[in-house]
Design an enzyme around this catalytic site. Sequence first.
Site, PDB file in Angstrom:
ATOM      1  N   GLU A 187       0.802  -1.193   0.010  1.00  0.00           N
ATOM      2  CA  GLU A 187      -0.009   0.001  -0.056  1.00  0.00           C
ATOM      3  C   GLU A 187       0.740   1.320   0.064  1.00  0.00           C
ATOM      4  O   GLU A 187       0.344   2.119  -0.719  1.00  0.00           O
ATOM      5  CB  GLU A 187      -0.851  -0.150   1.295  1.00  0.00           C
ATOM      6  N   ARG A 191       0.687   3.744  -3.263  1.00  0.00           N
ATOM      7  CA  ARG A 191       0.159   4.968  -3.161  1.00  0.00           C
ATOM      8  C   ARG A 191       1.155   6.225  -2.866  1.00  0.00           C
ATOM      9  O   ARG A 191       1.033   7.239  -3.488  1.00  0.00           O
ATOM     10  CB  ARG A 191      -0.933   4.931  -1.582  1.00  0.00           C
ATOM     11  N   ASP A 320      -5.668  -9.853  -7.903  1.00  0.00           N
ATOM     12  CA  ASP A 320      -5.929  -8.826  -8.796  1.00  0.00           C
ATOM     13  C   ASP A 320      -4.593  -8.354  -9.559  1.00  0.00           C
ATOM     14  O   ASP A 320      -4.417  -8.585 -10.817  1.00  0.00           O
ATOM     15  CB  ASP A 320      -6.645  -7.882  -8.378  1.00  0.00           C
ATOM     16  N   GLU A 471     -12.430   0.664  -9.875  1.00  0.00           N
ATOM     17  CA  GLU A 471     -11.895  -0.113 -11.070  1.00  0.00           C
ATOM     18  C   GLU A 471     -12.744  -0.207 -12.113  1.00  0.00           C
ATOM     19  O   GLU A 471     -12.277  -0.386 -13.387  1.00  0.00           O
ATOM     20  CB  GLU A 471     -12.046  -1.648 -10.126  1.00  0.00           C
TER      21      GLU A 471
HETATM   22  C1  DMJ Z   1      -6.513   0.741  -4.596  1.00  0.00           C
HETATM   23  O1  DMJ Z   1      -5.668   0.716  -3.637  1.00  0.00           O
HETATM   24  C2  DMJ Z   1      -5.661   0.085  -5.765  1.00  0.00           C
HETATM   25  O2  DMJ Z   1      -6.256  -0.058  -6.870  1.00  0.00           O
HETATM   26  C3  DMJ Z   1      -5.491  -1.360  -5.474  1.00  0.00           C
HETATM   27  O3  DMJ Z   1      -4.952  -2.087  -6.755  1.00  0.00           O
HETATM   28  C4  DMJ Z   1      -6.639  -2.164  -5.022  1.00  0.00           C
HETATM   29  N1  DMJ Z   1      -7.426  -1.502  -4.195  1.00  0.00           N
HETATM   30  C5  DMJ Z   1      -7.590  -0.246  -4.059  1.00  0.00           C
HETATM   31  C6  DMJ Z   1      -8.924   0.325  -5.001  1.00  0.00           C
HETATM   32  O4  DMJ Z   1      -9.836  -0.398  -4.844  1.00  0.00           O
END
Ligand code: DMJ
Length: 580
Positions: A187, A191, A320, A471
């Site tokens: 994260e 980010r 994912d 998404e």
């Molecule tokens: C975000 O932090 C990123 O897109 C991550 O890949 C998946 N989760 C969140 C958004 O849903």
Amino acid sequence: MSFNVSQNIPDFATTARQAEDYIWQRTNSVLHSQSPSRHGHYRKDSDLPLYKDKPLSSQADSVQDFRRKLITLGVITGFILFFLYRSSGLFWFSTSSTEIWKTRQDLVRQTFLDSYLDYEAHAMGKDIYKPVSKQSRQMAPNGLGWIIVDCLDTMMIMKLDEPLARARAWVSDNLTYDQDYAVNTFETTIRMLGGFLSAHYLSNYDDLYLEKAVDLANRLLGAFDSPSGIPYASVNLRTLKGIKSHDDGGASSTAEVTSLQLEFKYLSKLTGETLYWEKAEKVMKVIDDNHAIDALVPIFIHPDTGKFRGQQIRLGSRGDSYYEYLLKQYLQTNNQENIYRQMYDESMTGLKKRLVEKSYPNGFTYIAELDSGINGPTTPKMDHLVCFLPGNLALGATGGYDLATAQRTLWTFRQAADLKLSKELIRTCYQMYAATKTGIAPEIVFFNKDPSMSEDIHVKFQDAHNLQRPETVESLFILWRITKDPIYREWGWTIFEAFRKYAVLSDGSYSSLENVDQIPPLSRDNMESFWLAETLKYFYLLFEDDDSILSLEQFVFNTEAHPFPKFNIEPLFKTGWSRD
Ligand code: DMJ
């Protein structure tokens, strides 16, 4: 209260009304500018009484007169129909498509301001913000810049110079990562590191952002110091010690360890320091050495051994962005690392073979999960997170080029099949919104596999919340850019309107929702940083007419929607591994 920083933002209704007034003026001026006929009956201001000078028995004139009346009647009827049509909300004739999308884009910008300025007023610099109670707190003792850093580039893209200047000043004056605190490796990378890197690029290489990126990356590198090279789930920012996950037997998430590569590789490119590249790249070899059947990977991996833990496979949480970054690593270095293209193609082949299913009765295509391994039964559950996939498939099919260009060069059966699946899946993701009372998708849905049932989509009570995730709009943006099919923009607009209607609070700020099937919906008192960093950014870009802005031919977006320019691998770097 709705913040109104930019006085230039046009009100949509006002614009429509102005256009209507304009038409009326034009109409009247056209009618009034008619030359008086020799009969004089158009001249309402004439001194002569109507028909005064009309010859009494002119057959030709009376036919002409009848025609004129018919035309006039037709014109008036046309205008009446036109205004009825317009007042029904469909005003394509009066306002050009460009104006409409510009106005909609301005609304996205205003929505960003409504959210961000509320945060700034009540919680500037705090990592966690609750927009209902206006409560806030830090994650680390002195804060990580969680919300501010994540949305610096959104402010740059939206040209919000004043809040951006204040955000930069906050970063410069307050932010230090020298704190005795363990952060989540993934994260923090996607980010914060991702946020600094794109802010650096979009600010025309502001050194402040690169310095912060380098300092943070050097601390995050500690996470990679495991026996296998697979990063630990967390890392202490001061001691640089990697820390195993407290759950899952100490295993890290597969998606988390394989979604650091774009950021560390771009940092290598910017600094010339190969260490970032090598650490990030090593992870890919360890994953590949597991030889996952059909290239579908279990969602946990041990940092000690480099072996997968458990058998659970899914494209939702923890799985994912593994698939996303396979493709994007290939795109990032201008298609020069074919190894990632191979891995991506193999995994998409495995996905089509094992996970693609259709629901009853409407045949929505969805991606199922494998809870007990590759040979077990599928579960018809799909996280909203999976909705990154339609965009990714489209990106993989054309390499970021528009469809016409991609089809002109080489268009294989695989590309066509990937794009077809992409279109089917985005339809499903849109249905996940359309199926609820608020028009906002829940976090998780289940699809119906029973032909005797009448509903395709079922939502469990505990899954009915919405975190304002990006998404679906991310995929809509990519599909719009690639196909130019206007339906993707219209779906995006419908979803955006639903957020504006149901995620908005009485003071004009925005919050996550507890239950998307409840009206009025209960707020969750939470605003995720990705609402500002991703969701609103993708809406803004979806409504942008100019495809050269952050062109998909030239940029890759990291999984947190931070754009990085593509670059050539030579001469500094090479793919430092090969497949067994
Ligand atoms: C975000 O932090 C990123 O897109 C991550 O890949 C998946 N989760 C969140 C958004 O849903």
